[in-house]
Motif scaffolding. Structure first.
Motif, PDB file in Angstrom:
ATOM      1  N   ILE A   1      28.511  32.621  42.055  1.00  0.00           N
ATOM      2  CA  ILE A   1      29.441  32.492  43.162  1.00  0.00           C
ATOM      3  C   ILE A   1      30.842  32.398  42.589  1.00  0.00           C
ATOM      4  CG2 ILE A   1      29.225  29.963  43.257  1.00  0.00           C
ATOM      5  CD1 ILE A   1      29.630  30.195  46.319  1.00  0.00           C
ATOM      6  N   TRP A   2      31.777  33.096  43.226  1.00  0.00           N
ATOM      7  CA  TRP A   2      33.191  33.070  42.837  1.00  0.00           C
ATOM      8  C   TRP A   2      33.999  32.599  44.040  1.00  0.00           C
ATOM      9  CZ3 TRP A   2      29.992  37.201  41.634  1.00  0.00           C
ATOM     10  CH2 TRP A   2      29.821  37.499  40.273  1.00  0.00           C
ATOM     11  N   VAL A   3      34.884  31.650  43.836  1.00  0.00           N
ATOM     12  CA  VAL A   3      35.735  31.127  44.903  1.00  0.00           C
ATOM     13  C   VAL A   3      37.189  31.253  44.461  1.00  0.00           C
ATOM     14  CG1 VAL A   3      36.225  29.177  46.417  1.00  0.00           C
ATOM     15  CG2 VAL A   3      33.924  29.445  45.441  1.00  0.00           C
ATOM     16  N   ARG A   4      37.948  32.111  45.144  1.00  0.00           N
ATOM     17  CA  ARG A   4      39.359  32.279  44.795  1.00  0.00           C
ATOM     18  C   ARG A   4      40.163  31.076  45.281  1.00  0.00           C
ATOM     19  NH1 ARG A   4      37.250  37.138  45.170  1.00  0.00           N
ATOM     20  NH2 ARG A   4      37.139  37.194  47.445  1.00  0.00           N
ATOM     21  N   VAL A   5      41.006  30.562  44.398  1.00  0.00           N
ATOM     22  CA  VAL A   5      41.793  29.359  44.711  1.00  0.00           C
ATOM     23  C   VAL A   5      43.253  29.630  44.394  1.00  0.00           C
ATOM     24  CG1 VAL A   5      39.926  27.699  44.410  1.00  0.00           C
ATOM     25  CG2 VAL A   5      41.212  28.451  42.414  1.00  0.00           C
ATOM     26  N   ARG A   6      44.134  28.959  45.151  1.00  0.00           N
ATOM     27  CA  ARG A   6      45.572  29.194  45.012  1.00  0.00           C
ATOM     28  C   ARG A   6      46.364  27.898  44.829  1.00  0.00           C
ATOM     29  NH1 ARG A   6      43.223  32.518  48.596  1.00  0.00           N
ATOM     30  NH2 ARG A   6      43.511  34.768  48.315  1.00  0.00           N
ATOM     31  N   ALA A   7      45.663  26.784  44.630  1.00  0.00           N
ATOM     32  CA  ALA A   7      46.343  25.506  44.443  1.00  0.00           C
ATOM     33  C   ALA A   7      45.444  24.599  43.600  1.00  0.00           C
ATOM     34  CB  ALA A   7      46.659  24.848  45.785  1.00  0.00           C
ATOM     35  N   PRO A   8      46.036  23.726  42.770  1.00  0.00           N
ATOM     36  CA  PRO A   8      45.239  22.833  41.917  1.00  0.00           C
ATOM     37  C   PRO A   8      44.275  21.957  42.716  1.00  0.00           C
ATOM     38  CG  PRO A   8      47.523  22.843  41.203  1.00  0.00           C
ATOM     39  CD  PRO A   8      47.478  23.597  42.492  1.00  0.00           C
ATOM     40  N   GLU A   9      44.718  21.464  43.867  1.00  0.00           N
ATOM     41  CA  GLU A   9      43.829  20.605  44.652  1.00  0.00           C
ATOM     42  C   GLU A   9      42.623  21.373  45.179  1.00  0.00           C
ATOM     43  OE1 GLU A   9      47.378  21.769  47.288  1.00  0.00           O
ATOM     44  OE2 GLU A   9      47.002  21.116  45.226  1.00  0.00           O
ATOM     45  N   LYS A  10      42.822  22.677  45.485  1.00  0.00           N
ATOM     46  CA  LYS A  10      41.698  23.508  45.920  1.00  0.00           C
ATOM     47  C   LYS A  10      40.728  23.765  44.770  1.00  0.00           C
ATOM     48  CE  LYS A  10      42.177  24.325  50.313  1.00  0.00           C
ATOM     49  NZ  LYS A  10      41.117  23.902  51.268  1.00  0.00           N
ATOM     50  N   GLU A  11      41.238  23.895  43.550  1.00  0.00           N
ATOM     51  CA  GLU A  11      40.378  24.066  42.378  1.00  0.00           C
ATOM     52  C   GLU A  11      39.460  22.859  42.232  1.00  0.00           C
ATOM     53  OE1 GLU A  11      42.562  24.762  38.842  1.00  0.00           O
ATOM     54  OE2 GLU A  11      43.629  26.527  39.613  1.00  0.00           O
TER      55      GLU A  11
END
Length: 219
Positions: A161-171
């Motif tokens: 599974i790959w989850v694209r993230v755009r912010a450190p908190e989302k990571e």
């Protein structure tokens, strides 16, 4: 001079940051993905690995450990669809085809001069019958891994599974969710994603069966 294969043609390349994990249970992966959606992640930012035969074909049958495959740009992916999503697609598709059959049969019966009661009764019956019949091939198409017995093999090899993230908190949030549902080798990476012709919807459709894969307009 030979033409490049479809897999050699790159339409687009994008640098992206993702959280990735390996699962050995499809149910656990589905639960993790649903948890991500409920936590505010967009469905378009979640990909899972393609079927085992597609993975082998695209990687030229090379044996790559799942944790390393997650960091391979050419690893074939597909959008995430849960069991509820597939049920919805099956219901909508069979309903639409059933309605088309009902309307078509009604028009035919009206042209033939049948009475309104007979037209209504037969069109409803034909619509229901058509919807019930087409649900079987739709089910086999959308759940081809399970129908072909590939799901246990995919779970054994490892589902990605790959989850694209755009912010450190989302990571951090994505990693926590994936690990909570049993994800292994959870980590963050940056990767260059390449879009190729075979990644496009209906890429294998041939309007004319006599045409090959060669580009048109070439001598």
């Amino acid at each position: 001079m030979s033409m490049p294969r479809s897999t050699d043609t790159i339409l687009d390349r994008t640098r992206t940051r993702e959280v990735t994990a390996v699962f050995h249970s499809r149910r656990a992966l589905d639960d993790a993905a649903q948890d991500l959606l409920l936590s505010g992640f967009d469905r378009s930012d979640i990909d899972i690995s393609a079927s085992p035969d597609e993975v082998q074909r695209r990687l030229n049958y090379a044996v790559i450990p799942p944790a390393d495959l997650a960091d391979t740009p050419t690893a074939p992916r597909q959008p995430f669809f849960g069991a509820d999503d597939l049920l919805g697609v099956e219901a909508v598709a069979s309903s639409v085809l059933g309605c088309i059959a009902a309307v078509g049969s009604a028009l035919f019966l009206i042209i033939k001069g049948y009475e309104a009661m007979a037209v209504a009764m037969w069109s409803i019956l034909i619509g229901i019958f058509t919807g019930a019949v087409v649900i079987v091939p739709i089910y086999r198409l959308l759940r081809r891994e399970r129908v072909r017995g590939l799901e246990p093999a995919a779970e054994w090899d490892g589902l990605l599974i790959w989850v694209r993230v755009r912010a450190p908190e989302k990571e951090a949030q994505a990693q926590e969710i994936l690990m909570r549902h049993g994800g292994q080798a959870v980590h963050v990476h940056e990767i260059d994603l390449e879009k190729r012709p075979e990644d496009l919807p209906l890429h294998s459709l041939r309007p004319d069966p006599w045409l090959g894969d060669e580009r048109l307009g070439r001598p």
